[in-house]
Enzyme design. Structure first.
Site, short mmCIF file in Angstrom:
data_model
loop_
_atom_site.label_atom_id
_atom_site.label_comp_id
_atom_site.label_asym_id
_atom_site.label_seq_id
_atom_site.Cartn_x
_atom_site.Cartn_y
_atom_site.Cartn_z
N LYS A 1 -0.75 15.94 -2.08
CA LYS A 1 -1.30 16.31 -0.75
C LYS A 1 -1.27 15.02 0.08
O LYS A 1 -2.16 14.19 0.00
CB LYS A 1 -2.74 16.81 -0.91
CG LYS A 1 -3.20 17.81 0.12
CD LYS A 1 -3.11 17.37 1.56
CE LYS A 1 -4.27 16.50 2.01
NZ LYS A 1 -4.07 15.90 3.36
N GLU B 1 -7.66 4.34 -5.39
CA GLU B 1 -7.15 3.13 -4.73
C GLU B 1 -7.72 3.12 -3.32
O GLU B 1 -7.29 3.91 -2.46
CB GLU B 1 -5.62 3.16 -4.66
CG GLU B 1 -4.92 3.10 -6.00
CD GLU B 1 -4.91 1.71 -6.61
OE1 GLU B 1 -5.46 0.77 -6.01
OE2 GLU B 1 -4.36 1.57 -7.71
N CYS C 1 -4.17 -1.85 3.05
CA CYS C 1 -5.41 -2.02 2.29
C CYS C 1 -5.60 -3.46 1.85
O CYS C 1 -6.72 -3.90 1.63
CB CYS C 1 -5.38 -1.10 1.07
SG CYS C 1 -3.91 -1.31 0.08
N GLU D 1 -14.19 -2.64 6.82
CA GLU D 1 -12.74 -2.59 6.93
C GLU D 1 -12.34 -2.08 8.32
O GLU D 1 -12.73 -0.99 8.71
CB GLU D 1 -12.16 -1.66 5.86
CG GLU D 1 -10.65 -1.70 5.81
CD GLU D 1 -10.07 -0.71 4.81
OE1 GLU D 1 -10.51 0.45 4.76
OE2 GLU D 1 -9.15 -1.10 4.07
P1 NAD Z 1 -8.52 8.96 4.13
O1 NAD Z 1 -9.53 8.69 3.09
O2 NAD Z 1 -8.98 9.45 5.45
O3 NAD Z 1 -7.44 10.03 3.62
C1 NAD Z 1 -6.68 9.86 2.45
C2 NAD Z 1 -6.22 11.22 1.93
O4 NAD Z 1 -7.35 11.99 1.54
C3 NAD Z 1 -5.49 12.06 2.98
O5 NAD Z 1 -4.46 12.79 2.35
C4 NAD Z 1 -6.58 12.99 3.49
O6 NAD Z 1 -6.08 14.19 4.04
C5 NAD Z 1 -7.35 13.25 2.21
N1 NAD Z 1 -8.75 13.66 2.42
C6 NAD Z 1 -9.58 13.32 3.44
N2 NAD Z 1 -10.79 13.91 3.26
C7 NAD Z 1 -10.71 14.63 2.13
C8 NAD Z 1 -11.64 15.46 1.41
N3 NAD Z 1 -12.88 15.67 1.84
N4 NAD Z 1 -11.23 16.03 0.27
C9 NAD Z 1 -9.99 15.81 -0.21
N5 NAD Z 1 -9.07 15.06 0.42
C10 NAD Z 1 -9.43 14.46 1.58
O7 NAD Z 1 -7.69 7.59 4.28
P2 NAD Z 1 -6.58 7.23 5.36
O8 NAD Z 1 -7.24 7.02 6.68
O9 NAD Z 1 -5.46 8.19 5.25
O10 NAD Z 1 -6.06 5.83 4.80
C11 NAD Z 1 -6.62 4.60 5.13
C12 NAD Z 1 -7.47 4.08 3.98
O11 NAD Z 1 -6.70 4.02 2.80
C13 NAD Z 1 -7.98 2.66 4.20
O12 NAD Z 1 -9.31 2.58 3.83
C14 NAD Z 1 -7.12 1.83 3.26
O13 NAD Z 1 -7.70 0.63 2.84
C15 NAD Z 1 -6.91 2.78 2.13
N6 NAD Z 1 -5.73 2.41 1.36
C16 NAD Z 1 -5.88 1.95 0.08
C17 NAD Z 1 -4.77 1.54 -0.65
C18 NAD Z 1 -4.90 1.01 -2.06
O14 NAD Z 1 -3.91 1.05 -2.78
N7 NAD Z 1 -6.04 0.53 -2.49
C19 NAD Z 1 -3.52 1.62 -0.08
C20 NAD Z 1 -3.41 2.09 1.23
C21 NAD Z 1 -4.51 2.51 1.93
#
Ligand code: NAD
Length: 493
Positions: A175, A250, A284, A385
């Site tokens: 997803k 992650e 990230c 962040e």
């Molecule tokens: P997000 O948490 O908003 O979304 C990530 C994924 O989760 C998306 O596919 C989203 O649709 C889904 N999602 C959102 N709410 C959900 C729920 N209630 N239930 C199930 N799925 C849900 O994150 P984002 O804005 O897409 O990404 C940015 C974040 O990701 C930043 O905090 C960044 O640091 C982190 N990130 C971490 C890594 C790592 O490897 N540690 C890498 C890249 C990004």
């Protein structure tokens, strides 16, 4: 405008709702594609297909060598289509084409590496202490894997998650983020072309709580691997606990990039810039807290500002562009709000500090590369962040203070250290609570090297040999060849 479909059980299908979500090109500010808005019914179809593939279909009978061959074939196809896939990523997330192409061209390495590992998954024979017993362990795939990914590098996260999961013999339902799903949907076609059996690799797109929520709650999903924010990660962790699902998370970071006075200053300047302005800070591992030794802080900051001023903003497809747009409107609003918060908290802005005025560039989603100095650890700009091109400079006196400030965060994803003193490099890298520490370099990643966070930055590791364990269960098998019927059946043997 292109219309994408979900990929379920080996074919592209419309969502049950027949509703679509616009996918917006952040540079132009215009929708360029539509992706399915999936609901429980689509997710159920995908998970049922994945489950059937794992336990009934040809995937269940394939050995590791055969799985490895399919991963190798997929690697060749990704290599073939790298330019097209990278272009789709740029249209969706606005990151630089040069970076996205580099990522997609590197992606096959994960498939090859884990493909090579697929037939080296071995149990052990245990020289057991009970007479007339043969005891051994075997490694079995954990089950159907739900892979939820963020918008900043969708295909890189597929490499990190799915290469290991598929090598282990799991099937997956991906997803991707509703802001950048198209590349993952386009990628799905390649898994079919490579010869993966139907149902092994599925993609359902849609909103997080709707499609993502249905996926993580589905009882036939055994393992969730998630890349995204720590707030969503914590919610998913709670939901997973209700059904005791396995998780890899992650999450975000607030990584310290520490510059000691004895370092190679030119290298540290370059590392500081790539740490925060590359990918428009939407990574990230952004080195968003720059800790600089007080003796060189003013001169280092001055040179950093000069470098920051040279960054060219513009079309992410062009090779001369250094800074692209922010990917999503909510993210843009969030970054802009932090600029105000930092100023109100007393941080001194020495570069940028504002969005690019409306009308100056298409899409109106650019933020000036920004540097705040005189930041202290208690300010929100140093603790939360931002996920944008916003750097906080914090001064420190000595090694001890640097370590204390570096660790004064809920996060623990990554850190950088710039020094010519190798003793210091070992001491400080050991003292910092982060999953990755770079010394005299920043932002290096490899399929061979475990990656993941400590503290609020996550749970588990991806990449590297050990990461395949998170897609496996250990089964202990006992076989008795005792010729005698045992004595009292009411006691433990
Ligand atoms: P997000 O948490 O908003 O979304 C990530 C994924 O989760 C998306 O596919 C989203 O649709 C889904 N999602 C959102 N709410 C959900 C729920 N209630 N239930 C199930 N799925 C849900 O994150 P984002 O804005 O897409 O990404 C940015 C974040 O990701 C930043 O905090 C960044 O640091 C982190 N990130 C971490 C890594 C790592 O490897 N540690 C890498 C890249 C990004």
């Amino acid at each position: 405008m292109e219309t994408f479909q979900n990929f379920i059980n080996g074919r592209y299908v419309d969502p049950a709702s027949r509703e679509w979500i616009d996918s917006v090109n952040p540079y132009l500010g215009e929708a360029w594609a539509r992706i399915p808005r999936s609901n429980d019914a689509d997710v159920d179809k995908a998970v049922q297909a994945a489950h059937a593939a794992m336990y009934e279909g040809p995937w269940a009978k394939m050995n590791g060598t055969e799985r490895g061959k399919l991963l190798q074939r997929l690697a060749d196809l990704v290599e073939r289509d790298a330019e097209r896939l990278a272009e789709i990523e740029v249209r969706d997330n606005g990151k630089l084409y040069a970076e996205m192409l580099g990522q997609v061209r590197y992606h096959p390495k994960w498939l090859q590496y884990f493909g090579g590992l697929a037939d080296k998954i071995e149990g052990r024979v245990i020289p057991i202490d009970k007479p007339h017993h043969f005891a051994f362990t075997r490694k079995e795939p954990v089950g159907v894997v739900a892979a939820l990914t963020a918008w900043n590098s969708p295909l890189l996260f597929i490499a990190w998650k799915c290469a290991a999961a598929l090598a282990a013999g799991c099937s997956v339902v991906v997803k991707p983020s509703e802001f950048a799903s198209a590349s993952t949907l386009a990628y799905a076609r390649l898994t079919a072309e490579a010869g993966f059996p139907d149902g092994v690799f599925n993609v359902v797109t849609g909103y997080g709580p709707e499609a993502g929520g249905a996926l993580i709650r589905h009882p036939l999903v055994s393992k969730i691997t998630f890349t995204g924010s720590d707030a969503t990660g914590a919610a998913i962790y709670q939901e997973a606990a209700k059904q005791l699902k396995r998780v890899t998370l992650e999450l975000g970071g607030k990584s310290p990039n520490i510059v000691f006075e004895d370092c190679n200053i030119d290298a540290a300047l370059s590392g500081a810039v790539s740490g925060i302005f590359a990918a428009t800070g939407q990574t990230c591992i952004a080195g968003s807290r720059l800790l600089v030794q007080n003796s060189i802080k003013d001169e280092f900051s001055r040179r950093l500002v000069e470098l920051g001023k040279t960054a060219r903003k513009g079309d992410p497809m062009l090779p001369e562009t250094n800074i692209g747009p922010v990917t999503t409107p909510p993210q843009f609003q969030k970054i802009v709000s932090y600029l105000d918060i930092a100023k109100k908290e007393g941080a001194r802005c020495i570069l940028g500090g504002a969005p690019v005025p409306a009308g100056a560039l298409p899409g109106n989603q650019f933020v000036e590369p920004t540097i705040f100095t005189d930041v202290t650890s208690d300010m929100r700009i140093a603790r939360e962040e931002v996920f944008g091109p916003v750097l906080s400079i914090i001064g420190f006196e000595d090694e001890k203070e640097a370590v204390r400030i570096a660790n004064d965060t809920i996060y623990g994803l990554a850190a950088g250290i710039w020094t010519s003193d190798m003793g210091r490099a070992f001491r400080v890298s050991a003292a910092i609570r982060a999953g990755t520490v770079w010394v005299n370099t920043y932002r290096a990643v490899s399929y061979m090297m475990p990656f993941g966070g400590m503290k609020h930055s996550g749970i588990g590791r991806e990449s590297g040999i050990e990461s395949i364990e998170s897609y496996l269960e250990t089964k202990s098998t006992w076989i008795s060849y005792d010729p005698n019927v045992p004595g009292n059946p009411f006691t433990l043997r």
